[in-house]
Enzyme design. Structure first.
Site, PDB file in Angstrom:
ATOM      1  CG  HIS A   1      -2.016  -1.013   1.047  1.00  0.00           C
ATOM      2  ND1 HIS A   1      -3.040  -0.884   1.994  1.00  0.00           N
ATOM      3  CD2 HIS A   1      -2.334  -1.893   0.303  1.00  0.00           C
ATOM      4  CE1 HIS A   1      -4.156  -1.628   1.919  1.00  0.00           C
ATOM      5  NE2 HIS A   1      -3.559  -2.373   0.639  1.00  0.00           N
TER       6      HIS A   1
ATOM      7  CD  GLU B   1      -2.122   4.517   3.166  1.00  0.00           C
ATOM      8  OE1 GLU B   1      -1.639   3.724   2.206  1.00  0.00           O
ATOM      9  OE2 GLU B   1      -2.937   4.523   3.601  1.00  0.00           O
TER      10      GLU B   1
ATOM     11  CB  CYS C   1      -6.464  -0.232   5.318  1.00  0.00           C
ATOM     12  SG  CYS C   1      -4.678  -0.723   5.314  1.00  0.00           S
TER      13      CYS C   1
ATOM     14  CB  CYS D   1      -1.708   2.035   6.047  1.00  0.00           C
ATOM     15  SG  CYS D   1      -1.194   0.821   4.603  1.00  0.00           S
TER      16      CYS D   1
END
Lengths: 169, 169
Positions: free
Chosen positions: B54, B56, B84, B87
């Site tokens: 992801h 991040e 999420c 993260c």
């Protein structure tokens, strides 16, 4: 032959010991796919100076590489300590169907202790969770590690004070 | 000269666009340290086939490397979508003091929507959070992406049906 959860947790404990032996908080994880170990990792935060190098997260990355897929279907992750929010989140992201952990983490655990992130129907994945496998051994590792750490710090402080006193004389 | 949150969010949106242009869900993140960008990343889950890639999480890894520290003190992370659980957890683990995000994620957001993981005093870190910076633009990126995805899927289905009909004739 299918191995037991205890068998795999012993291997996760071996991983945790590798972390402990280099001064890292002793937490270990392995991922099993169709009764084959496809990845194993231990906490490396201090050594790597990288905040995301928790055992579970690294084991998940390796497993994705191994299976060439971000979906880790038909896998079980074994981890010595209840996952933190980041690692619980990584377990959800990788769709690991089964999670087995040893000791609870009352301070940051997000599977049972502070949250139950792996069993929230609002997310697009839920896990089958087994807790407490070799819990005592897994927890003892951490207790011993932190006891030693405190003792070393205390000894360091004592020696520093001693040196200061000698300077004054 | 200190830049505004909007300035940095524009750059996070540029990152998101990089993801969208290669068929990845368009989410981007950048990390700023003392008004200098130290890392930038975009979602790469499909390309990397790695569940943890992801925006991040990758930005955090790069920032740790850059600062040679797992503690990302004096930093702000800008991300186009509400983080999420994974993260949000990585943000806590890396002790990022300030989080600025664009659009809310009603399905998996763990900063305001489903949980408020970044503001739970039981964890050993809490963040100063600003939400809604260029929210409309950030959200529109995703809406457009998924609309196109659905349209492409529908067209694919139509062509498949057409081919089947031709086979039958």
């Amino acid at each position: 032959m299918k191995h037991t959860d205890e068998y795999y947790m012993e291997l996760a404990i071996e991983e945790a010991n590798k972390a402990g032996s280099i001064g890292e908080v002793p937490i270990g994880a392995i991922i099993v796919h169709d009764d084959q170990i496809i990845s194993s990792a231990h906490n490396l935060r201090e050594t790597s100076k990288n905040a995301v190098t928790h055992a579970e997260l690294m084991a998940i990355q390796q497993a994705c590489e191994k299976l060439d897929n971000w979906r880790l279907e038909n896998t079980t992750i074994y981890v010595t300590l209840e996952p933190c929010p980041m690692c619980a989140g990584a377990i959800l992201q990788s769709r690991i169907p089964r999670v087995v952990y040893g000791a609870r983490d009352a301070k940051a655990g997000c599977v049972h202790s502070l949250y139950t992130l792996l069993n929230d129907a609002r997310f697009n994945h839920e896990c089958d969770v087994t807790e407490g496998v070799l819990a005592e051994q897994c927890g003892q590792l951490l207790t011993d590690f932190f006891r030693e750490l405190r003792a070393r710090k205390k000894e360091k402080k004592r020696l520093r004070k001693l040196a200061e006193l000698q300077d004054e004389l």
